[in-house]
Motif scaffolding. Structure first.
Motif, PDB file in Angstrom:
ATOM      1  N   LYS A  78      19.660  -0.643   9.822  1.00 36.18           N
ATOM      2  CA  LYS A  78      20.259  -0.615   8.482  1.00 36.18           C
ATOM      3  C   LYS A  78      20.414   0.808   7.949  1.00 36.18           C
ATOM      4  N   GLY A  79      20.232   1.809   8.805  1.00 40.09           N
ATOM      5  CA  GLY A  79      20.480   3.196   8.419  1.00 40.09           C
ATOM      6  C   GLY A  79      19.270   4.004   8.006  1.00 40.09           C
ATOM      7  N   PHE A  80      18.080   3.465   8.142  1.00 38.43           N
ATOM      8  CA  PHE A  80      16.879   4.231   7.811  1.00 38.43           C
ATOM      9  C   PHE A  80      16.510   5.141   8.968  1.00 38.43           C
ATOM     10  N   GLN A  81      15.960   6.299   8.636  1.00 36.67           N
ATOM     11  CA  GLN A  81      15.534   7.273   9.626  1.00 36.67           C
ATOM     12  C   GLN A  81      14.066   7.620   9.398  1.00 36.67           C
ATOM     13  N   PRO A  82      13.311   7.848  10.470  1.00 40.97           N
ATOM     14  CA  PRO A  82      11.910   8.241  10.282  1.00 40.97           C
ATOM     15  C   PRO A  82      11.815   9.658   9.720  1.00 40.97           C
ATOM     16  N   LEU A  83      10.833   9.874   8.875  1.00 43.84           N
ATOM     17  CA  LEU A  83      10.578  11.190   8.297  1.00 43.84           C
ATOM     18  C   LEU A  83       9.246  11.713   8.802  1.00 43.84           C
ATOM     19  N   ARG A  84       9.130  12.999   8.904  1.00 42.88           N
ATOM     20  CA  ARG A  84       7.867  13.629   9.293  1.00 42.88           C
ATOM     21  C   ARG A  84       7.129  14.143   8.058  1.00 42.88           C
ATOM     22  N   GLN A  85       7.379  13.523   6.921  1.00 42.22           N
ATOM     23  CA  GLN A  85       6.739  13.932   5.676  1.00 42.22           C
ATOM     24  C   GLN A  85       5.459  13.143   5.451  1.00 42.22           C
ATOM     25  N   HIS A  86       4.676  13.619   4.536  1.00 41.21           N
ATOM     26  CA  HIS A  86       3.432  12.936   4.191  1.00 41.21           C
ATOM     27  C   HIS A  86       3.718  11.743   3.269  1.00 41.21           C
ATOM     28  N   SER A  87       2.740  10.918   3.158  1.00 43.20           N
ATOM     29  CA  SER A  87       2.839   9.738   2.297  1.00 43.20           C
ATOM     30  C   SER A  87       2.746  10.150   0.829  1.00 43.20           C
ATOM     31  N   ILE A  88       3.534   9.508  -0.016  1.00 46.42           N
ATOM     32  CA  ILE A  88       3.432   9.771  -1.454  1.00 46.42           C
ATOM     33  C   ILE A  88       2.898   8.560  -2.215  1.00 46.42           C
ATOM     34  N   TRP A  89       2.814   7.419  -1.560  1.00 46.58           N
ATOM     35  CA  TRP A  89       2.372   6.193  -2.234  1.00 46.58           C
ATOM     36  C   TRP A  89       1.077   5.639  -1.650  1.00 46.58           C
ATOM     37  N   GLN A  90       0.296   6.474  -1.025  1.00 49.53           N
ATOM     38  CA  GLN A  90      -0.915   6.000  -0.364  1.00 49.53           C
ATOM     39  C   GLN A  90      -1.917   5.401  -1.353  1.00 49.53           C
ATOM     40  N   ILE A  91      -2.004   5.948  -2.541  1.00 48.69           N
ATOM     41  CA  ILE A  91      -2.938   5.409  -3.537  1.00 48.69           C
ATOM     42  C   ILE A  91      -2.494   4.018  -3.980  1.00 48.69           C
ATOM     43  N   GLN A  92      -1.180   3.818  -4.162  1.00 47.62           N
ATOM     44  CA  GLN A  92      -0.675   2.490  -4.516  1.00 47.62           C
ATOM     45  C   GLN A  92      -0.952   1.489  -3.399  1.00 47.62           C
ATOM     46  N   ALA A  93      -0.805   1.923  -2.152  1.00 48.47           N
ATOM     47  CA  ALA A  93      -1.081   1.035  -1.019  1.00 48.47           C
ATOM     48  C   ALA A  93      -2.561   0.683  -0.959  1.00 48.47           C
ATOM     49  N   GLN A  94      -3.426   1.654  -1.243  1.00 45.96           N
ATOM     50  CA  GLN A  94      -4.860   1.390  -1.238  1.00 45.96           C
ATOM     51  C   GLN A  94      -5.228   0.379  -2.319  1.00 45.96           C
ATOM     52  N   LYS A  95      -4.613   0.484  -3.483  1.00 47.52           N
ATOM     53  CA  LYS A  95      -4.865  -0.491  -4.559  1.00 47.52           C
ATOM     54  C   LYS A  95      -4.409  -1.886  -4.145  1.00 47.52           C
ATOM     55  N   ALA A  96      -3.264  -1.976  -3.474  1.00 47.97           N
ATOM     56  CA  ALA A  96      -2.761  -3.277  -3.020  1.00 47.97           C
ATOM     57  C   ALA A  96      -3.731  -3.918  -2.030  1.00 47.97           C
ATOM     58  N   ILE A  97      -4.253  -3.139  -1.092  1.00 47.07           N
ATOM     59  CA  ILE A  97      -5.170  -3.715  -0.102  1.00 47.07           C
ATOM     60  C   ILE A  97      -6.512  -4.054  -0.751  1.00 47.07           C
ATOM     61  N   GLN A  98      -6.939  -3.300  -1.761  1.00 43.27           N
ATOM     62  CA  GLN A  98      -8.169  -3.654  -2.474  1.00 43.27           C
ATOM     63  C   GLN A  98      -8.013  -4.988  -3.193  1.00 43.27           C
ATOM     64  N   ASN A  99      -6.838  -5.243  -3.761  1.00 40.52           N
ATOM     65  CA  ASN A  99      -6.581  -6.534  -4.401  1.00 40.52           C
ATOM     66  C   ASN A  99      -6.662  -7.664  -3.388  1.00 40.52           C
ATOM     67  N   VAL A 100      -6.142  -7.447  -2.183  1.00 41.22           N
ATOM     68  CA  VAL A 100      -6.220  -8.456  -1.123  1.00 41.22           C
ATOM     69  C   VAL A 100      -7.673  -8.719  -0.767  1.00 41.22           C
ATOM     70  N   ARG A 101      -8.437  -7.661  -0.587  1.00 38.34           N
ATOM     71  CA  ARG A 101      -9.850  -7.811  -0.231  1.00 38.34           C
ATOM     72  C   ARG A 101     -10.623  -8.558  -1.314  1.00 38.34           C
ATOM     73  N   GLN A 102     -10.371  -8.237  -2.578  1.00 42.26           N
ATOM     74  CA  GLN A 102     -11.070  -8.914  -3.677  1.00 42.26           C
ATOM     75  C   GLN A 102     -10.697 -10.389  -3.741  1.00 42.26           C
ATOM     76  N   THR A 103      -9.423 -10.703  -3.544  1.00 47.17           N
ATOM     77  CA  THR A 103      -8.967 -12.088  -3.561  1.00 47.17           C
ATOM     78  C   THR A 103      -9.590 -12.874  -2.417  1.00 47.17           C
ATOM     79  N   ARG A 104      -9.615 -12.270  -1.239  1.00 46.07           N
ATOM     80  CA  ARG A 104     -10.212 -12.950  -0.089  1.00 46.07           C
ATOM     81  C   ARG A 104     -11.703 -13.181  -0.296  1.00 46.07           C
ATOM     82  N   LYS A 105     -12.379 -12.183  -0.855  1.00 55.80           N
ATOM     83  CA  LYS A 105     -13.816 -12.325  -1.083  1.00 55.80           C
ATOM     84  C   LYS A 105     -14.096 -13.395  -2.134  1.00 55.80           C
ATOM     85  N   ALA A 106     -13.292 -13.443  -3.197  1.00 56.98           N
ATOM     86  CA  ALA A 106     -13.485 -14.438  -4.246  1.00 56.98           C
ATOM     87  C   ALA A 106     -13.180 -15.847  -3.748  1.00 56.98           C
TER      88      ALA A 106
END
Length: 119
Positions: A78-106
């Motif tokens: 679909k026209g996307f290309q890989p970038l060799r740049q660093h992540s800018i949304w890693q904190i948002q991704a970490q929050k999303a996975i923490q929500n998954v972990r909390q939901t699974r634990k509950a």
């Protein structure tokens, strides 16, 4: 979707972008029970992520990498290309996975047997 197993898998973050500056970052995150979740964040590169999708759990890291590779293959078409740049949304991704972990634990049940429970 057919999983795409790589010969040389890279477990780091995958960053893709198209010519309209729409960015997608895909992360593999380990869960507390030795399974893996694929977290995808997307949006305009200069702003916080607008969308997030989680997929999994995958039983092995190789399965999660194969799913990520299959998704990336579709995005390349679909026209996307890989970038060799660093992540800018890693904190948002970490929050999303923490929500998954909390939901699974509950949602975990206590299935231990105790004789007083049946009397």
């Amino acid at each position: 979707m057919k999983l795409e197993y790589d010969q040389n898998p890279d477990s780091s973050i995958m960053v893709l972008e198209n010519d309209r500056r729409w960015r997608i970052e895909m992360y593999l995150k380990a869960n507390e029970d030795e399974t893996y979740t694929l977290v995808a964040m997307s949006g305009i590169a200069t702003q916080p992520a607008e969308l997030s999708k989680l997929q999994g759990p995958y039983q092995t890291e190789e399965q999660a990498q194969a799913a990520r590779s299959a998704i990336a293959k579709q995005l390349y078409a679909k026209g996307f290309q890989p970038l060799r740049q660093h992540s800018i949304w890693q904190i948002q991704a970490q929050k999303a996975i923490q929500n998954v972990r909390q939901t699974r634990k509950a949602s975990q049940g206590d299935y231990r047997f105790h004789p007083d429970d049946v009397l």
